[in-house]
Design a protein around this motif. Sequence first.
Motif, PDB file in Angstrom:
ATOM      1  N   MET A  70     -43.509  15.622 -24.711  1.00 23.16           N
ATOM      2  CA  MET A  70     -43.952  15.870 -23.338  1.00 23.16           C
ATOM      3  C   MET A  70     -45.206  16.741 -23.296  1.00 23.16           C
ATOM      4  N   LEU A  71     -45.252  17.771 -24.121  1.00 18.49           N
ATOM      5  CA  LEU A  71     -46.432  18.642 -24.151  1.00 18.49           C
ATOM      6  C   LEU A  71     -47.669  17.887 -24.641  1.00 18.49           C
ATOM      7  N   MET A  72     -47.500  17.055 -25.655  1.00 18.26           N
ATOM      8  CA  MET A  72     -48.635  16.264 -26.151  1.00 18.26           C
ATOM      9  C   MET A  72     -49.127  15.294 -25.078  1.00 18.26           C
ATOM     10  N   GLY A  73     -48.213  14.717 -24.323  1.00 19.63           N
ATOM     11  CA  GLY A  73     -48.607  13.822 -23.236  1.00 19.63           C
ATOM     12  C   GLY A  73     -49.393  14.540 -22.157  1.00 19.63           C
ATOM     13  N   ILE A  74     -48.964  15.748 -21.826  1.00 20.59           N
ATOM     14  CA  ILE A  74     -49.675  16.529 -20.809  1.00 20.59           C
ATOM     15  C   ILE A  74     -51.069  16.908 -21.304  1.00 20.59           C
ATOM     16  N   LEU A  75     -51.172  17.335 -22.559  1.00 22.59           N
ATOM     17  CA  LEU A  75     -52.478  17.696 -23.107  1.00 22.59           C
ATOM     18  C   LEU A  75     -53.414  16.482 -23.156  1.00 22.59           C
ATOM     19  N   LYS A  76     -52.887  15.332 -23.561  1.00 20.26           N
ATOM     20  CA  LYS A  76     -53.701  14.119 -23.616  1.00 20.26           C
ATOM     21  C   LYS A  76     -54.145  13.710 -22.211  1.00 20.26           C
ATOM     22  N   TYR A  77     -53.254  13.815 -21.255  1.00 20.60           N
ATOM     23  CA  TYR A  77     -53.590  13.478 -19.869  1.00 20.60           C
ATOM     24  C   TYR A  77     -54.743  14.345 -19.365  1.00 20.60           C
ATOM     25  N   LYS A  78     -54.665  15.645 -19.613  1.00 22.20           N
ATOM     26  CA  LYS A  78     -55.716  16.543 -19.143  1.00 22.20           C
ATOM     27  C   LYS A  78     -57.052  16.257 -19.822  1.00 22.20           C
ATOM     28  N   ARG A  79     -57.018  15.952 -21.121  1.00 18.23           N
ATOM     29  CA  ARG A  79     -58.249  15.661 -21.850  1.00 18.23           C
ATOM     30  C   ARG A  79     -58.902  14.382 -21.327  1.00 18.23           C
ATOM     31  N   VAL A  80     -58.111  13.338 -21.129  1.00 17.90           N
ATOM     32  CA  VAL A  80     -58.656  12.072 -20.649  1.00 17.90           C
ATOM     33  C   VAL A  80     -59.137  12.209 -19.203  1.00 17.90           C
ATOM     34  N   ARG A  81     -58.416  12.981 -18.392  1.00 23.55           N
ATOM     35  CA  ARG A  81     -58.822  13.188 -17.001  1.00 23.55           C
ATOM     36  C   ARG A  81     -60.194  13.859 -16.937  1.00 23.55           C
TER      37      ARG A  81
END
Length: 102
Positions: A65-76
């Motif tokens: 879940m944390l990796m998904g949140i970090l990836k989401y923020k980076r791509v955003r």
Amino acid sequence: MNKDLVLREYLAIERTKLANETTLLAYIRTGLYFVVAGSTLGHLIDTLFWKLTGVPLIAIGIFVMLMGILKYKRVRKHIEASRQNVGNSSEAFIKAVRGDFS
């Protein structure tokens, strides 16, 4: 500048944002599956092996879940940066993308 092209670029960015959100939800769903599996195995099956296996499953779920949140923020951040380029395409670039080299 072709207003139809600007609208197409804008809509492509919106589709990319929605795809990014869908990916975030998939990461969260996968992480929750691991957390639920770890807590269920640790509580329902009363052996030492499953109690020891439950804790790493919960940790893996939280990590996913944390990796998904970090990836989401980076791509955003990258998507928002690309929004600045909407409508700035040159006529030569547009012709090259369409394959019109004349």
